[in-house]
Design a protein around this motif. Structure first.
Motif, PDB file in Angstrom:
ATOM      1  N   UNK A  92     -56.633-131.163   2.817  1.00 11.79           N
ATOM      2  CA  UNK A  92     -57.098-131.834   1.606  1.00 11.79           C
ATOM      3  C   UNK A  92     -56.607-133.285   1.609  1.00 11.79           C
ATOM      4  N   UNK A  93     -57.518-134.209   1.263  1.00 12.33           N
ATOM      5  CA  UNK A  93     -57.195-135.629   1.269  1.00 12.33           C
ATOM      6  C   UNK A  93     -57.989-136.325   0.168  1.00 12.33           C
ATOM      7  N   UNK A  94     -57.731-137.628  -0.014  1.00 15.34           N
ATOM      8  CA  UNK A  94     -58.433-138.382  -1.047  1.00 15.34           C
ATOM      9  C   UNK A  94     -59.698-139.011  -0.469  1.00 15.34           C
ATOM     10  N   UNK A 118     -61.363-131.406   3.213  1.00 17.93           N
ATOM     11  CA  UNK A 118     -61.874-131.436   1.843  1.00 17.93           C
ATOM     12  C   UNK A 118     -61.450-132.743   1.194  1.00 17.93           C
ATOM     13  N   UNK A 119     -62.424-133.475   0.651  1.00 15.56           N
ATOM     14  CA  UNK A 119     -62.153-134.707  -0.083  1.00 15.56           C
ATOM     15  C   UNK A 119     -63.046-134.760  -1.319  1.00 15.56           C
ATOM     16  N   UNK A 120     -62.665-135.571  -2.277  1.00 12.58           N
ATOM     17  CA  UNK A 120     -63.520-135.810  -3.431  1.00 12.58           C
ATOM     18  C   UNK A 120     -64.688-136.694  -3.018  1.00 12.58           C
ATOM     19  N   UNK A 121     -65.780-136.588  -3.745  1.00 11.53           N
ATOM     20  CA  UNK A 121     -66.983-137.348  -3.426  1.00 11.53           C
ATOM     21  C   UNK A 121     -67.070-138.615  -4.262  1.00 11.53           C
ATOM     22  N   UNK A 148     -57.232-126.398  -5.294  1.00 14.51           N
ATOM     23  CA  UNK A 148     -56.296-126.988  -4.337  1.00 14.51           C
ATOM     24  C   UNK A 148     -56.536-128.482  -4.165  1.00 14.51           C
ATOM     25  N   UNK A 149     -57.795-128.909  -4.231  1.00 13.06           N
ATOM     26  CA  UNK A 149     -58.095-130.329  -4.116  1.00 13.06           C
ATOM     27  C   UNK A 149     -57.529-131.103  -5.298  1.00 13.06           C
ATOM     28  N   UNK A 186     -51.870-123.139   6.964  1.00 16.11           N
ATOM     29  CA  UNK A 186     -53.308-123.058   6.752  1.00 16.11           C
ATOM     30  C   UNK A 186     -53.790-123.900   5.595  1.00 16.11           C
ATOM     31  N   UNK A 187     -52.865-124.404   4.771  1.00 13.68           N
ATOM     32  CA  UNK A 187     -53.185-125.298   3.657  1.00 13.68           C
ATOM     33  C   UNK A 187     -52.339-126.561   3.819  1.00 13.68           C
ATOM     34  N   UNK A 188     -52.980-127.697   4.045  1.00 10.02           N
ATOM     35  CA  UNK A 188     -52.263-128.942   4.300  1.00 10.02           C
ATOM     36  C   UNK A 188     -52.836-130.062   3.439  1.00 10.02           C
TER      37      UNK A 188
END
Length: 305
Positions: free
Chosen positions: A198-200, A220-223, A239-240, A116-118
């Motif tokens: 989660x990715x960049x 989820x990524x950073x903005x 987590x990010x 569930x967390x990748x």
């Protein structure tokens, strides 16, 4: 466990899988070459399980050249483990025949399960220096020029997905000029995933977010600096920030397992080297991981191991 005992343990697992694979092939009466011609079915002195084990052992150690490893370690110190060792040239010729069973073993027995967390990322696989691109012939027509955060390169990209335990979930190899957000390989890599991914910033895309969300995955990524902020829970923000776990895996694959080098003399050698490096990493006794625990009030406690 020392390396010799680990090699024995790996061989047992691979040998059991190869026996099961051969039984299924005989049961289905499949012809590996896809024709009806009669061919010599002469058994080699060295089995497929031995060849695969030797290739994995190279990536587990600190050896820089496979030739020195095979002649000095396999044919020398490990003579009792591999009594029917072949010549170096013959071994290089035979390792190609293990591709199918090697890839299946990695996919079926070595990859982890989604929790569930990748985490997802890509890394470059250079096949030569930029100054020698015009003289390079091995990957002519296959490799392409691409650009990463470190500059231009010539070769391929290795795309990876892992969980918080440091286990590989899926991988994909593309040309160097393929965008990280390409929906073709993203769809295949995330087929078995669920939950949060989660990715960049390289994966920042509205179309990609919508595609993954339709499959039950929240990206989820950073903005970027010119983008408006969006609401995230404190757990997701933490987590990010810990996305460095997959970058650590990329570093171990390239510096310890040597999935990237510029000494390839054939495409098949390049593919087998990647399979060997990825499988060797899966047998690491200690992987980079996140120790996630829920405290009594429901908050997340995280420890980076």
């Amino acid at each position: 466990m020392n390396l010799k005992d680990q090699i024995t343990n790996i061989f047992v697992q691979i040998d059991d899988f190869c026996k099961e694979f051969d039984a299924q092939i005989k049961k289905l009466k499949l012809n590996a070459l896809g024709d009806n011609k009669r061919r010599r079915n002469r058994n080699s002195k060295m089995s497929d399980s031995e060849i695969i084990t030797i290739m994995i052992g190279f990536h587990l150690g600190a050896h820089k050249t496979f030739k020195h490893y095979y002649k000095e370690i396999v044919c020398g110190y490990w003579k009792d483990l591999f009594p029917n060792s072949l010549s170096y040239n013959r071994f290089i010729e035979l390792q190609q025949r293990c591709f199918v069973v090697f890839a299946l073993f990695l996919k079926e027995k070595c990859l982890g399960k989604c929790t569930g967390i990748s985490f997802m990322d890509s890394t470059t696989l250079k096949v030569c220096r930029n100054q020698r691109i015009h003289n390079h012939k091995v990957f002519k027509g296959l490799a392409e020029r691409g650009k990463s955060s470190l500059g231009w390169f010539y070769g391929f990209k290795l795309h990876l997905v892992c969980n918080e335990k440091g286990e590989l979930l899926s991988f994909y190899v593309t040309k160097g000029n393929v965008d990280d957000r390409n929906p073709t390989h993203i769809k295949k890599m995330t087929k078995q995933l669920f939950g949060k991914l989660f990715a960049d910033k390289g994966y920042l895309s509205k179309a990609l977010w919508e595609m993954l969300f339709a499959d039950g995955i929240q990206l989820f990524t950073k903005l970027r600096k010119n983008m408006k902020n969006h609401i995230m829970t404190m757990e997701d923000k933490i987590l990010l920030r810990k996305r460095a776990i997959i970058e650590t895996i990329n570093d171990e694959l390239k510096n310890h397992c040597q999935v990237e080098h510029t000494r390839h003399r054939s495409v098949s050698n390049f593919i087998m080297n990647i399979l060997g490096g990825l499988t060797a990493y899966c047998f690491f006794p200690k992987k980079p991981s996140l120790n996630l625990k829920k405290v009594n009030d429901g908050q997340l406690f995280l420890n980076f191991a």
